[in-house]
Design a protein around this motif. Structure first.
Motif, PDB file in Angstrom:
ATOM      1  N   THR A   1      10.302   7.019  -3.019  1.00  0.00           N
ATOM      2  CA  THR A   1       9.162   7.420  -3.843  1.00  0.00           C
ATOM      3  C   THR A   1       9.228   6.716  -5.190  1.00  0.00           C
ATOM      4  O   THR A   1      10.264   6.152  -5.569  1.00  0.00           O
ATOM      5  N   ALA A   2       8.108   6.767  -5.910  1.00  0.00           N
ATOM      6  CA  ALA A   2       8.055   6.176  -7.247  1.00  0.00           C
ATOM      7  C   ALA A   2       7.048   6.948  -8.084  1.00  0.00           C
ATOM      8  O   ALA A   2       6.131   7.594  -7.554  1.00  0.00           O
ATOM      9  N   THR A   3       7.232   6.873  -9.398  1.00  0.00           N
ATOM     10  CA  THR A   3       6.325   7.533 -10.333  1.00  0.00           C
ATOM     11  C   THR A   3       5.451   6.484 -11.004  1.00  0.00           C
ATOM     12  O   THR A   3       5.941   5.431 -11.426  1.00  0.00           O
ATOM     13  N   VAL A   4       4.155   6.795 -11.098  1.00  0.00           N
ATOM     14  CA  VAL A   4       3.183   5.870 -11.692  1.00  0.00           C
ATOM     15  C   VAL A   4       2.583   6.525 -12.934  1.00  0.00           C
ATOM     16  O   VAL A   4       2.047   7.637 -12.859  1.00  0.00           O
TER      17      VAL A   4
ATOM     18  N   ALA B   1       0.836  -1.203   0.000  1.00  0.00           N
ATOM     19  CA  ALA B   1       0.000   0.000   0.000  1.00  0.00           C
ATOM     20  C   ALA B   1       0.870   1.252   0.000  1.00  0.00           C
ATOM     21  O   ALA B   1       1.948   1.286   0.594  1.00  0.00           O
ATOM     22  N   ALA B   2       0.385   2.276  -0.681  1.00  0.00           N
ATOM     23  CA  ALA B   2       1.092   3.554  -0.747  1.00  0.00           C
ATOM     24  C   ALA B   2       0.064   4.675  -0.896  1.00  0.00           C
ATOM     25  O   ALA B   2      -1.104   4.429  -1.199  1.00  0.00           O
ATOM     26  N   GLU B   3       0.528   5.896  -0.692  1.00  0.00           N
ATOM     27  CA  GLU B   3      -0.341   7.063  -0.786  1.00  0.00           C
ATOM     28  C   GLU B   3       0.176   8.004  -1.859  1.00  0.00           C
ATOM     29  O   GLU B   3       1.385   8.218  -1.994  1.00  0.00           O
ATOM     30  N   VAL B   4      -0.745   8.572  -2.630  1.00  0.00           N
ATOM     31  CA  VAL B   4      -0.381   9.549  -3.659  1.00  0.00           C
ATOM     32  C   VAL B   4      -0.013  10.855  -2.975  1.00  0.00           C
ATOM     33  O   VAL B   4      -0.799  11.409  -2.207  1.00  0.00           O
ATOM     34  N   ILE B   5       1.196  11.345  -3.246  1.00  0.00           N
ATOM     35  CA  ILE B   5       1.677  12.562  -2.576  1.00  0.00           C
ATOM     36  C   ILE B   5       1.892  13.713  -3.549  1.00  0.00           C
ATOM     37  O   ILE B   5       2.102  14.852  -3.113  1.00  0.00           O
TER      38      ILE B   5
ATOM     39  N   THR C   1       0.601  11.432 -14.627  1.00  0.00           N
ATOM     40  CA  THR C   1       1.395  10.650 -13.681  1.00  0.00           C
ATOM     41  C   THR C   1       1.136  11.128 -12.268  1.00  0.00           C
ATOM     42  O   THR C   1       0.655  12.243 -12.053  1.00  0.00           O
ATOM     43  N   VAL C   2       1.438  10.267 -11.300  1.00  0.00           N
ATOM     44  CA  VAL C   2       1.387  10.632  -9.890  1.00  0.00           C
ATOM     45  C   VAL C   2       2.636  10.092  -9.204  1.00  0.00           C
ATOM     46  O   VAL C   2       3.281   9.158  -9.697  1.00  0.00           O
ATOM     47  N   THR C   3       2.985  10.694  -8.089  1.00  0.00           N
ATOM     48  CA  THR C   3       4.099  10.223  -7.273  1.00  0.00           C
ATOM     49  C   THR C   3       3.544   9.600  -6.002  1.00  0.00           C
ATOM     50  O   THR C   3       2.646  10.170  -5.371  1.00  0.00           O
ATOM     51  N   ILE C   4       4.056   8.462  -5.623  1.00  0.00           N
ATOM     52  CA  ILE C   4       3.608   7.753  -4.419  1.00  0.00           C
ATOM     53  C   ILE C   4       4.740   7.698  -3.401  1.00  0.00           C
ATOM     54  O   ILE C   4       5.909   7.845  -3.745  1.00  0.00           O
ATOM     55  N   ASP C   5       4.364   7.499  -2.132  1.00  0.00           N
ATOM     56  CA  ASP C   5       5.351   7.545  -1.045  1.00  0.00           C
ATOM     57  C   ASP C   5       5.935   6.167  -0.734  1.00  0.00           C
ATOM     58  O   ASP C   5       6.106   5.802   0.434  1.00  0.00           O
ATOM     59  N   ALA C   6       6.248   5.391  -1.735  1.00  0.00           N
ATOM     60  CA  ALA C   6       6.914   4.092  -1.575  1.00  0.00           C
ATOM     61  C   ALA C   6       7.910   3.943  -2.710  1.00  0.00           C
ATOM     62  O   ALA C   6       7.687   4.444  -3.822  1.00  0.00           O
ATOM     63  N   GLY C   7       9.024   3.267  -2.423  1.00  0.00           N
ATOM     64  CA  GLY C   7      10.067   3.136  -3.430  1.00  0.00           C
ATOM     65  C   GLY C   7      10.806   1.822  -3.321  1.00  0.00           C
ATOM     66  O   GLY C   7      10.268   0.811  -2.843  1.00  0.00           O
ATOM     67  N   SER C   8      12.059   1.848  -3.749  1.00  0.00           N
ATOM     68  CA  SER C   8      12.863   0.627  -3.759  1.00  0.00           C
ATOM     69  C   SER C   8      13.084   0.083  -2.352  1.00  0.00           C
ATOM     70  O   SER C   8      13.243  -1.129  -2.171  1.00  0.00           O
TER      71      SER C   8
END
Length: 349
Positions: free
Chosen positions: A168-171, A119-123, A134-141
């Motif tokens: 972070t990651a880009t979706v 689970a992650a949140e769009v930030i 695109t959106v950035t989420i608060d989860a990454g590698s």
């Protein structure tokens, strides 16, 4: 006035007169001989005293206000802080309740498809890479995310991971014009490719130009090789328009996505694909929708003599027909029909 012998004598004389008047006034009581002089003085000097009080009172009030302003300011500031805290608390409660609902819905979706999710949140919206949707989420590698992982939420397919940082990651969202995903039609299993069109419905090109498609048909992801970038069975959307085939080898339909891309919040990244293709099992169950309550209609057939059935001698059968037994399909209806026929036959004879 100079301090001379005459001035001192005058002062002593005035003091003596004053004491004499005070003594006479006290002994006279309400009938004091100086009472009239007192009233006359009040009449003359009263307006002057009122004017002086009116001029002095605002100054006194201002001085008091200045003296109390510090305390009042602190009290007002404290009340404002309490009000802000209450509003923040109420807002956070609503926000938390919304997040819980979204997370619960997403967990149900992942459970139905047997997806292992993070689970992650769009930030943030948009990114430095220049993608339009695109959106950035608060989860990454650090959370186990990798490029080309499927992203979903409680409604369906959100997109795929394109760039991964430590935290972070880009979706890339499914409605982006550069986004394409393989789809499978519910029930018919017709395959196609869905492409994003921004705020318009997805354009799905079916491989079979003669495929039978109608409005309301639903699609899920077909899946990719080794489940990247897409795992199978994720709900995509419903058909809203079908273009005529016109004899072409392919056919285009337009699909309204389940996901609202302008209000994304909690999402799930599929870090573990299902062992078996869930196919259509993740789609919402349409049979779960409430059915309308059926309307019971009672039809009364008149007898040959113009009177309602059962109006002759068999009143007990009439009661069964008009009340409970007709709705339940018991003996009331059959008895009424036989009695009516017997009555009609008797009258014809």
């Amino acid at each position: 006035m100079r301090d001379t012998r005459e001035s001192r004598l005058l002062l002593v004389l005035l003091i003596a007169i004053a004491f004499a008047l005070i003594t006479v006034d006290i002994r006279g009581g309400e009938e004091s001989p100086v009472d009239g002089a007192r009233h006359a003085a009040a009449t003359v000097f009263g307006p002057v005293e009122n004017g002086m009080a009116a001029a002095v009172n605002p100054v006194g009030n201002a001085i008091g206000a200045v003296r109390d302003s510090g305390e009042r300011h602190d009290r007002i500031a404290a009340l404002e802080r309490e009000n802000t805290e209450l509003k923040t608390r109420l807002g956070s409660d609503d926000r938390n309740a919304s997040k819980i609902r979204q997370l619960d819905s997403m967990l149900k979706k992942s459970g139905a498809g047997q997806y292992g999710i993070k689970a992650a949140e769009v930030i943030a919206i948009g990114s430095a890479q220049g993608f339009s949707w695109t959106v950035t989420i608060d989860a990454g590698s650090n959370d186990g995310l990798k490029r080309d992982m499927t992203v979903l939420n409680g409604d369906g397919l959100v997109g795929r991971v394109t760039t991964v940082g430590p935290r972070t990651a880009t979706v890339l969202l499914a409605n982006d014009p550069d986004f394409t995903v393989g789809t499978r039609m519910e029930k018919t299993d017709e395959l196609g490719f869905a492409t994003g069109q921004g705020d318009r419905p997805l354009a799905v090109q079916l491989l079979n130009g003669k495929a039978k498609v109608k409005k309301g048909d639903r699609l899920v992801t077909f899946g990719s090789s080794r489940d990247k970038p897409f795992v199978p069975g994720v709900p995509v959307g419903e058909v809203v328009r079908v273009d005529p085939s016109g004899g072409d080898l392919t056919r285009t339909v337009y699909v309204r996505p389940y996901v609202g891309f302008t209000k994304l919040d909690i999402v799930g990244i599929v870090v573990e694909a299902p062992r078996k293709d869930p196919r259509d099992t993740v789609l919402p169950d349409r049979s779960a929708k409430p059915k309308p309550t059926p309307t019971v209609t009672v039809t009364v057939t008149p007898s040959a003599n113009g009177r309602p059935p059962g109006a002759d001698t068999d009143t007990g059968t009439t009661g069964n027909t008009g009340t409970g037994n007709t709705g339940t399909g018991t003996t009331g209806t059959d008895n009424t029909g036989s009695d009516t026929g017997d009555n009609a036959a008797d009258e014809q004879e």
